[in-house]
Design an enzyme around this catalytic site. Structure first.
Site, PDB file in Angstrom:
ATOM      1  N   GLY A 215     -34.981  22.343 -27.870  1.00 24.58           N
ATOM      2  CA  GLY A 215     -35.814  23.315 -28.579  1.00 24.58           C
ATOM      3  C   GLY A 215     -36.310  22.760 -29.884  1.00 24.58           C
ATOM      4  N   ASN A 216     -36.855  23.625 -30.718  1.00 24.11           N
ATOM      5  CA  ASN A 216     -37.318  23.194 -32.039  1.00 24.11           C
ATOM      6  C   ASN A 216     -36.961  24.266 -33.058  1.00 24.11           C
ATOM      7  OD1 ASN A 216     -39.692  25.075 -32.452  1.00 24.11           O
ATOM      8  ND2 ASN A 216     -40.197  24.146 -30.479  1.00 24.11           N
ATOM      9  N   ARG A 217     -37.229  23.978 -34.327  1.00 20.85           N
ATOM     10  CA  ARG A 217     -36.708  24.829 -35.398  1.00 20.85           C
ATOM     11  C   ARG A 217     -37.654  25.949 -35.822  1.00 20.85           C
ATOM     12  NH1 ARG A 217     -35.996  21.057 -39.813  1.00 20.85           N
ATOM     13  NH2 ARG A 217     -35.342  22.891 -40.965  1.00 20.85           N
TER      14      ARG A 217
END
Ligand code: CTP
Length: 408
Positions: A215-217
């Site tokens: 995923g990403n932030r």
């Protein structure tokens, strides 16, 4: 029953304002709020709770507001009054807002006329809390205020000062003039009325196995701020949220997705009749070629684990290629490039590669861009020319973006 509930007058700046009064000592100051709104040329309809009328008399409120005062859910049922007042409102100001009313608003309760009015309305809501310091600082009230703020409710005050008893501290309702100026400031131009906007927010995740993902932030805050601002300016907004870390606003249609392919499907469907599509979501460019049926175990993997990833579709490029005449496609570019000129060049290359009408370039990094309340963007048009620069809260950035789109 009120004399008229016509909504704002076309061609004038007169607003139809509902003033909600709830049961606190500061209810007497609501008279000053109503008077100031009337003097400013607005049409005021008072909705008072039963408790409010123990603190301030109905005849006073009727005389000052120049309208009859509504309190009872069961009056005017034939005119479906419990929704009519909210539907006709351009702005709702609740002063004072007690801890009890704040809790009811946060829960979406409709057990009195004021609760019904707020739920039935798309108008901006401004509340001026008034209560004792302990009640204001109670975790329940703190959580309720956060919920209301996340839905776009404007909270004015409370101020710090002498309370009803001998005590003093935060909890005192701010003065009527402050409430009125804050309330009128939130009344935005309805320059997106009748326009359908799709906004994506958050970050997509790609599962590796039943418990893990890539995923990403991205928290979704910037996309949500855009959705909220567009709804406040009259747009019909669909928010496609990918793993949002903050509550989605109530004033928009929300569709939750997890993966890039789900986001692509949702955006594809929602964009069919949209006038504007804003891709603020951080999209995973690759997904695992296969997802393990059960948890990946290190005993079977040894010291190294290789993941085979396949490319996801580029949603923004697809939208730009298939857009209808007049449809506006907006992208975001989150870049880690530290140099301003080089950052801009990356943005220029990206907007031309993707073919979108606009691209908002912002810098991201370990401590920048993600999950913060502020943002700093440069907006490029399809040729790569700068059309807007904004720095400030994510909602301020959202409004600046919408200002450009309103003129496009
Ligand atoms: N985007 C998209 N589909 C993807 C990847 C990105 O629609 N598969 C959109 C994003 O929502 C954003 C814009 O494209 O509006 C730019 O995203 P960004 O991650 O900056 O660009 P990438 O295409 O991933 O390019 P790169 O990784 O080379 O920076």
């Amino acid at each position: 029953m009120s004399a008229r509930l016509g909504g704002s007058q076309p061609g004038t700046n007169q607003l139809n304002i509902v003033v909600g009064i709830t049961g606190g000592i500061a209810a007497y100051k609501a008279v000053g709020v109503i008077r100031a709104l009337i003097l400013a040329g607005h049409d005021v309809h008072v909705v008072a709770t039963d408790a409010a009328l123990r603190f301030v008399g109905k005849p006073t409120l009727e005389a000052i507001s120049r309208n009859t005062v509504d309190t009872d859910l069961y009056e005017g049922v034939a005119q479906v009054r419990h929704v009519a007042i909210g539907q006709a409102a351009d702005l709702i100001v609740i002063a004072p807002a007690t801890a009890n009313t704040i809790a009811k608003l946060a829960a979406g309760l409709a057990d009195d006329l004021l609760g019904n009015t707020v739920l039935a309305s798309k108008a901006p809501v401004v509340i001026a809390p008034a209560m004792h310091t302990e009640m204001w600082q109670n975790p329940a009230t703190v959580a309720n205020i956060m919920t209301l703020r996340s839905r776009g409710v404007t909270v004015v005050g409370p101020g710090v000062g002498q309370l009803t008893g001998t005590d003093s501290g935060p909890g005192r309702m701010v003065e009527p003039d402050e409430i009125v100026s804050a309330a009128l400031a939130v009344r935005r131009p309805q320059d997106f009325e009748g326009r359908r906007i799709v906004v994506t927010a958050g970050g997509t995740r790609e599962a590796l196995d039943p418990v893990r993902y890539i995923g990403n932030r991205s928290s979704g805050k910037q996309g949500i701020a855009i959705a909220l601002a567009a709804a406040a300016r009259g747009a019909d907004v669909t928010l496609v949220g990918a793993n949002l870390e903050v509550a989605a606003p109530a004033s928009v249609h929300v569709q939750h997705v997890v993966t890039t392919l789900e986001l692509a499907d949702a955006v594809d469907a929602a964009s069919q009749n949209a006038d504007i599509v804003i891709m603020a979501a951080a999209v995973a460019d690759y997904r695992p070629e296969s997802i393990a049926e059960s948890k990946i175990k290190k005993e079977t993997q040894g010291d190294r684990l290789s993941l085979e990833l396949v490319k996801n579709p580029d949603i923004l490029t697809g939208l730009a290629r298939s857009r209808r005449p007049g449809q506006i496609i907006v992208g975001f570019a989150a870049e880690t490039e530290p140099d301003d000129a080089a950052l801009l060049e990356l943005g220029r290359a990206k907007v031309q590669r993707k073919g979108s009408d606009y691209l908002l370039v912002n810098r991201v990094g370990w401590n920048e861009g993600f999950a913060t309340d502020g943002n700093s963007v440069v907006m490029l048009d399809g040729r790569g020319d700068i059309v807007m620069e904004a720095s400030g809260s994510k909602s301020a950035v959202a409004d600046k973006l919408l200002d450009v789109l309103a003129r496009a």
